[in-house]
Design an enzyme around this catalytic site. Structure first.
Site, PDB file in Angstrom:
ATOM      1  CD  GLU A 513     -16.065  15.723  29.471  1.00 50.43           C
ATOM      2  OE1 GLU A 513     -14.911  15.237  29.397  1.00 50.43           O
ATOM      3  OE2 GLU A 513     -17.027  15.086  29.926  1.00 50.43           O
ATOM      4  CG  HIS A 519      -5.535  15.318  35.572  1.00 51.62           C
ATOM      5  ND1 HIS A 519      -6.224  14.203  35.994  1.00 51.62           N
ATOM      6  CD2 HIS A 519      -4.357  15.282  36.235  1.00 51.62           C
ATOM      7  CE1 HIS A 519      -5.510  13.535  36.873  1.00 51.62           C
ATOM      8  NE2 HIS A 519      -4.360  14.163  37.036  1.00 51.62           N
TER       9      HIS A 519
END
Length: 722
Positions: A513, A519
């Site tokens: 996660e 990202h």
């Protein structure tokens, strides 16, 4: 469940980046690109050695003083209106009013870059409310907040439905994309975003002549209803009269009343073979009504695709993915199955021997390995191979140490660090949520914010997820709108004397996660529509899966794994035993994913309902499944991934292959390589979905994108892990 609409696109969260789910990211709705204006984020933050660790191992409560020296409430996520549930109405009304203003501006401006900027701002205005309310409606412990958020989310969705059929808006975009003179003046990212908006618009059928457009609207409405019904039935428990259940098993299932019990799922871990079989056959029983519903869902998708000019629903669904051709995807899966299945069959043979030994010892009434046996015997095999006690292993993985390890890893790779940040009164939905500022180490510039909602509480969704609350984008004044995300886990809270301890699996989920979060944090796109995880579905999991390679690397684990009481580093022997247990069943598991993906592609091909899904699946199972199950029930009737990932279930396999190639080529030699980390950030992470995945792949790895290489990578991974 969110419809894939043209104008609402919170791209990049297949909807909640839940691990194993493939992602929470409103992608596929062009205009819900959800950003997050109205967030102030001026909280003071600092970071020093060990502060990250202590923030997670020792929760500090400051709110007990509020009754004596009350602080002014700032609102959820520092949105000023959200100090009360009624504030959702104000945020909704403002978003809708601003949305219509931006629509008029986009429709009247001279065609060009400004048009796309206005489209993105419209998407952003809607998403900042839609994504926030979508998260709060499922996660806030206060029912009034949850209900207000749900109403707001529905209202924004209604507006989006109107925008999806707004010909004035479509024409404004068409004047940009269809005019070569205008189009050629756009930079690459703007052109990409314009094409994505147009593709999503056309998927809704807005470009069709009036009669066909109305037909498309009707079919989409029918699909919404069918999807809702299918999702409901996929998770619906089975209520059984007591006299239907063997008396010896009644205690295994919760009672509804004096005459009925409830079966909520499978009982794979029950040592009693009869209970496992009974639960499997009842829960997956062949229900003709569900078969009719699934058949209608698939045939309606096929009808929609044909109306829009596609040969199949798969062709429509894959149009914006890394591998955008159904025949290429199916070739990838069939080739992978052919090369992988012998390894999977070999692993299955080990399980069959375990089952046979139980039969010989009269612990089982059959020596045939059945689908309800596989999880139990896989766990037994793993226990036999590895003598490591997972409860002892977890003593070396306190949550604080793991977060400190991630902090140090990201400093090495990307030059960024975590800084625990004080939250203001009313900013978070639970007192144990920890806010991290992600900061550039070189100049202390804030890159974004991660809200860590890690601990169990009553009513909290039982899933590990990444939620985008606000996407990043370049503002008109040249500054950058900082991304905001929530990471959700379900861990035990630390106590006064003992920190939260993670098992290797839970630690892997945390790293996964956090890959999504980084990202989101490190993307620096011009448009929020393509920021961070708002990218192609078969590329969105690459950063998160890549983090699984880091967490399974002994050098990375040695950098932070310490006994929470003694401070003793984890031993090489324990690390070796962890490594030995990891690959158990990996070929079988991957082959199962391939089998599911082939089913998904075939079902979303030219499906007209003339043949039952059971008949089709039986043939696929014969060629690609290691353990046959269709004769024992219709497990695919509960395959909820058909809803969110129709024709895209294979995306996780593609992402895993790409992540593996990046790991092997760039980080396997040195997982702390700052030069490679900087290159990965520059060539991949910062682009989000603003650059085609194949271009990012080729610039990062210096090799041509080849599907056959992806197949070989996944197969070779099995040998490397063993």
């Amino acid at each position: 469940m969110r419809r894939v609409n043209s104008l609402v696109s919170c791209r990049g969260n297949p909807l909640v980046s839940c691990r194993g789910n493939p992602l929470v990211s409103c992608r596929g709705n062009p205009l819900l690109g959800c950003r997050g204006g109205g967030l102030l984020f001026s909280s003071y933050s600092t970071s020093s050695s060990g502060e990250v660790k202590s923030s997670f191992n020792q929760l500090v409560k400051t709110r007990r003083f509020d009754s004596v020296w009350p602080r002014t409430k700032v609102g959820l996520f520092q949105v000023p209106q959200l100090t009360t549930p009624d504030g959702f109405r104000a945020t909704r009304d403002h978003a809708i009013e601003e949305g219509w203003r931006l629509l008029d501006a986009a429709a009247s401006v001279e065609p060009g870059e400004e048009t796309i900027m206005l489209f993105d701002e419209l998407s952003d205005v809607l998403c900042r409310v839609a994504d926030l309310s979508d998260f709060i409606k499922s996660s806030h412990p206060d029912e009034e907040y949850a209900e207000a958020a749900a109403e707001t989310h529905l209202s924004i969705g209604t507006m989006v439905e109107e925008l999806n059929t707004n010909t004035k808006l479509f024409t404004a975009l068409q004047r940009v994309t269809d005019d070569p003179t205008v189009r050629n003046k756009l930079d690459d990212e703007t052109r990409t975003v314009a094409d994505l908006f147009m593709a999503d618009f056309e998927i809704s059928g807005i470009h069709l002549e009036a009669t066909r457009r109305q037909k498309a609207v009707e079919l989409h409405e029918r699909l919404l209803q069918l999807l809702g019904e299918f999702m409901q039935t996929a998770h619906q428990p089975v209520q059984l009269p007591n006299n239907y259940v063997p008396e010896s098993m009644l205690h295994c299932f919760p009672r509804v009343d004096d005459d009925h019990v409830l079966m909520r799922g499978l009982h794979y871990d029950n040592p009693n073979e009869d209970v496992r079989e009974f639960a499997y056959k009842v829960y997956y029983h062949n229900n003709q009504q569900i078969e009719d519903l699934l058949s209608k869902l698939l045939s309606t998708r096929y009808e929609v695709a044909q109306l829009l000019g596609y040969s199949s629903y798969s062709e429509r669904a894959l149009s914006s993915l890394t591998i955008d051709n159904p025949s290429t995807v199916l070739d990838f899966l069939l080739t992978l199955s052919k090369k992988l299945k012998p390894h999977a069959d070999s692993e299955c043979d080990v399980l069959r021997k375990l089952k046979a030994s139980d039969f010989d010892a009269r612990r089982s009434r059959s020596d045939i390995l059945q689908p309800w046996d596989v999880p139990l015997y896989t766990a037994r095999q793993r226990a036999e191979i590895s003598s490591v006690d997972h409860s002892q292993l977890s003593q070396y993985f306190s949550l604080g140490d793991c977060m400190e390890g991630l902090n140090n890893l990201f400093q090495s790779l990307y030059g960024v660090r975590f800084s625990p940040t004080k939250t203001e009164r009313g900013e978070v939905w639970s007192d144990d949520v920890i806010k991290l500022s992600v900061m550039q180490s070189s100049n202390n510039a804030v890159m974004g914010y991660i809200y860590c909602d890690f601990f169990q509480r009553s009513g909290k969704p039982q899933q590990d997820c990444h939620f985008t609350i606000r996407g990043g984008r370049r503002l008109r004044d040249g500054s950058y709108q900082l991304p905001v995300v929530v990471l959700m886990l379900n861990l035990n809270r630390p106590s006064t004397y003992k920190p939260t301890l993670l098992s290797p699996i839970t630690m892997g989920n945390l790293f996964h996660e956090m890959g999504h979060a980084m990202h989101s944090m490190l993307a620096r796109t011009r448009y929020q529509h393509v920021t961070g995880t708002r990218c192609a579905t078969d590329f969105a999991e690459v950063p998160s899966i890549l983090m699984e390679y880091f967490v399974n690397d002994s050098r990375v684990l040695r950098s932070f794994a310490r006994h929470h009481q003694t401070g003793q580093p984890i031993s090489d022997e324990m690390l070796q035993e962890m490594r030995q247990s990891n690959p158990v069943g990996s070929a079988f598991e991957t082959q199962t994913q391939v089998y599911y993906s082939i089913m998904d592609q075939v079902f979303h091909g030219k499906f007209d309902g003339s043949v039952s899904t059971n008949q089709i699946l039986k043939q696929i199972e014969k060629e690609h499944a290691c353990v046959h199950a269709v004769d024992h029930g219709s497990w695919h009737h509960r395959f909820a991934h058909f809803a969110a990932y129709g024709a895209k279930y294979h995306a996780y396999l593609v992402s895993r292959a790409i992540a593996s190639r990046i790991w092997t080529s760039c980080f396997q030699q040195n997982p702390f390589d700052s030069e490679m980390g900087a290159k990965y950030r520059r060539e991949m992470l910062q682009h989000g979905g603003g650059k085609h995945p194949i271009k990012m792949y080729e610039s990062m790895l210096g090799e041509e994108f080849d599907v056959n290489n992806l197949v070989d990578t996944l197969v070779n991974d099995l040998h490397v892990s063993k």
